[in-house]
Every structure is written in structure tokens, then in C-alpha cells.
Design a protein around this motif. Structure first.
Motif, short mmCIF file in Angstrom:
data_model
loop_
_atom_site.label_atom_id
_atom_site.label_comp_id
_atom_site.label_asym_id
_atom_site.label_seq_id
_atom_site.Cartn_x
_atom_site.Cartn_y
_atom_site.Cartn_z
N LEU A 183 0.83 -1.20 0.00
CA LEU A 183 0.00 0.00 0.00
C LEU A 183 0.87 1.25 0.00
CD1 LEU A 183 -2.74 1.39 0.13
CD2 LEU A 183 -2.66 1.10 2.63
N GLU A 184 1.86 1.31 0.86
CA GLU A 184 2.73 2.48 0.92
C GLU A 184 3.53 2.64 -0.36
OE1 GLU A 184 2.46 4.82 3.23
OE2 GLU A 184 0.87 3.54 4.00
N GLN A 185 4.02 1.54 -0.91
CA GLN A 185 4.76 1.61 -2.18
C GLN A 185 3.87 2.10 -3.31
OE1 GLN A 185 8.12 1.45 -0.94
NE2 GLN A 185 8.27 0.89 -3.06
N SER A 186 2.62 1.65 -3.34
CA SER A 186 1.72 2.07 -4.42
C SER A 186 1.43 3.57 -4.31
CB SER A 186 0.42 1.26 -4.42
OG SER A 186 -0.40 1.57 -3.31
N LYS A 187 1.29 4.07 -3.08
CA LYS A 187 1.07 5.51 -2.89
C LYS A 187 2.29 6.30 -3.35
CE LYS A 187 -1.96 5.16 1.16
NZ LYS A 187 -2.03 5.46 2.61
N LEU A 188 3.46 5.82 -2.97
CA LEU A 188 4.69 6.50 -3.37
C LEU A 188 4.85 6.49 -4.88
CD1 LEU A 188 7.40 7.85 -2.76
CD2 LEU A 188 8.36 5.55 -2.39
N MET A 189 4.57 5.36 -5.52
CA MET A 189 4.70 5.27 -6.97
C MET A 189 3.74 6.22 -7.67
SD MET A 189 5.30 1.14 -7.20
CE MET A 189 4.90 1.03 -8.92
N LEU A 190 2.52 6.35 -7.16
CA LEU A 190 1.56 7.29 -7.73
C LEU A 190 2.08 8.73 -7.63
CD1 LEU A 190 -2.04 6.29 -6.66
CD2 LEU A 190 -1.17 6.60 -8.96
N ARG A 191 2.61 9.05 -6.45
CA ARG A 191 3.12 10.41 -6.24
C ARG A 191 4.28 10.69 -7.19
NH1 ARG A 191 7.11 12.42 -3.45
NH2 ARG A 191 7.48 10.58 -2.18
N LEU A 192 5.21 9.74 -7.29
CA LEU A 192 6.36 9.93 -8.18
C LEU A 192 5.93 10.07 -9.64
CD1 LEU A 192 8.81 7.33 -6.57
CD2 LEU A 192 8.94 9.84 -6.40
N ALA A 193 4.97 9.26 -10.06
CA ALA A 193 4.48 9.33 -11.44
C ALA A 193 3.79 10.66 -11.69
CB ALA A 193 3.53 8.18 -11.72
N SER A 194 2.98 11.11 -10.75
CA SER A 194 2.26 12.37 -10.95
C SER A 194 3.22 13.57 -10.98
CB SER A 194 1.19 12.57 -9.88
OG SER A 194 1.77 12.77 -8.62
N GLN A 195 4.38 13.42 -10.35
CA GLN A 195 5.38 14.49 -10.35
C GLN A 195 6.38 14.34 -11.49
OE1 GLN A 195 7.09 14.30 -6.42
NE2 GLN A 195 5.30 15.22 -5.45
N GLY A 196 6.23 13.28 -12.27
CA GLY A 196 7.13 13.07 -13.40
C GLY A 196 8.53 12.65 -12.99
N LEU A 197 8.67 12.06 -11.83
CA LEU A 197 9.98 11.62 -11.33
C LEU A 197 10.21 10.16 -11.75
CD1 LEU A 197 9.74 13.26 -7.80
CD2 LEU A 197 11.00 14.11 -9.80
N TRP A 198 10.48 9.99 -13.03
CA TRP A 198 10.50 8.66 -13.63
C TRP A 198 11.65 7.79 -13.13
CZ3 TRP A 198 5.86 8.44 -14.81
CH2 TRP A 198 5.20 9.53 -15.38
N ASP A 199 12.84 8.34 -12.97
CA ASP A 199 13.96 7.54 -12.47
C ASP A 199 13.68 7.02 -11.06
OD1 ASP A 199 15.36 7.90 -14.82
OD2 ASP A 199 16.50 9.62 -14.06
#
Length: 87
Positions: free
Chosen positions: A15-31
């Protein structure tokens, strides 16, 4: 052997990883997103192993269902939303 605490912990990690991945994707932090995906995949593999060794009771499945629902929504549900942001 009671693996319930480990099972709950793995679901929380997902759950925490999925939230973090969503946040990173929405911010365009692809690496950073790609690096984070490794932890997510490892947690999925660990969860798969433990559920093959230990079948969760019906009660435990009911308790985990809301967490799993949010994980799935985070993982799949926001993909159309994210693709619209990228256009």
C-alpha cells in the motif's frame, strides 16, 4: 505457524509503495519511480510466497480486502488519470 502479522506487514508495504509510486508518477519523477518499482515487485513476490505457504483464513481475507482494494485502485485505477496529465 501464524503468518498473519507478516501478511499484514506485506500488504501495508504494498500500500505504501503504491502511494509513493503514484506520487512519483504524478510528479514526473520517472527515475525514482523505476527505482521504487523494484521494492514493489519484491514485496509482491514475498506476498506471493507467503500466501502459497499459508492460506489466509476467510476472516483475514475480509480484513485485508479494503487494503487490497486501495492497492489495486492505486496501481490500476489512476493510469488513465496519469496518462491525461502527460498529454
Amino acid at each position: 505457524m501464524n503468518n498473519a502479522p507478516q501478511l499484514y506487514t506485506l500488504y501495508q508495504q504494498l500500500l505504501e509503495q503504491s502511494k509513493l509510486m503514484l506520487r512519483l508518477a504524478s510528479q514526473g519523477l520517472w527515475d525514482e519511480l523505476i527505482a521504487c518499482e523494484t521494492d514493489y515487485v519484491n514485496a509482491v513476490h514475498a506476498l506471493s510466497r507467503i500466501t502459497q505457504e499459508f492460506e489466509p483464513s476467510s476472516q483475514m481475507q475480509e480484513q485485508l480486502r479494503p487494503t487490497l482494494r486501495v492497492i489495486l485502485e492505486n496501481t490500476v485505477g489512476d493510469i488513465p488519470h496519469l496518462s491525461q496529465e502527460l498529454e
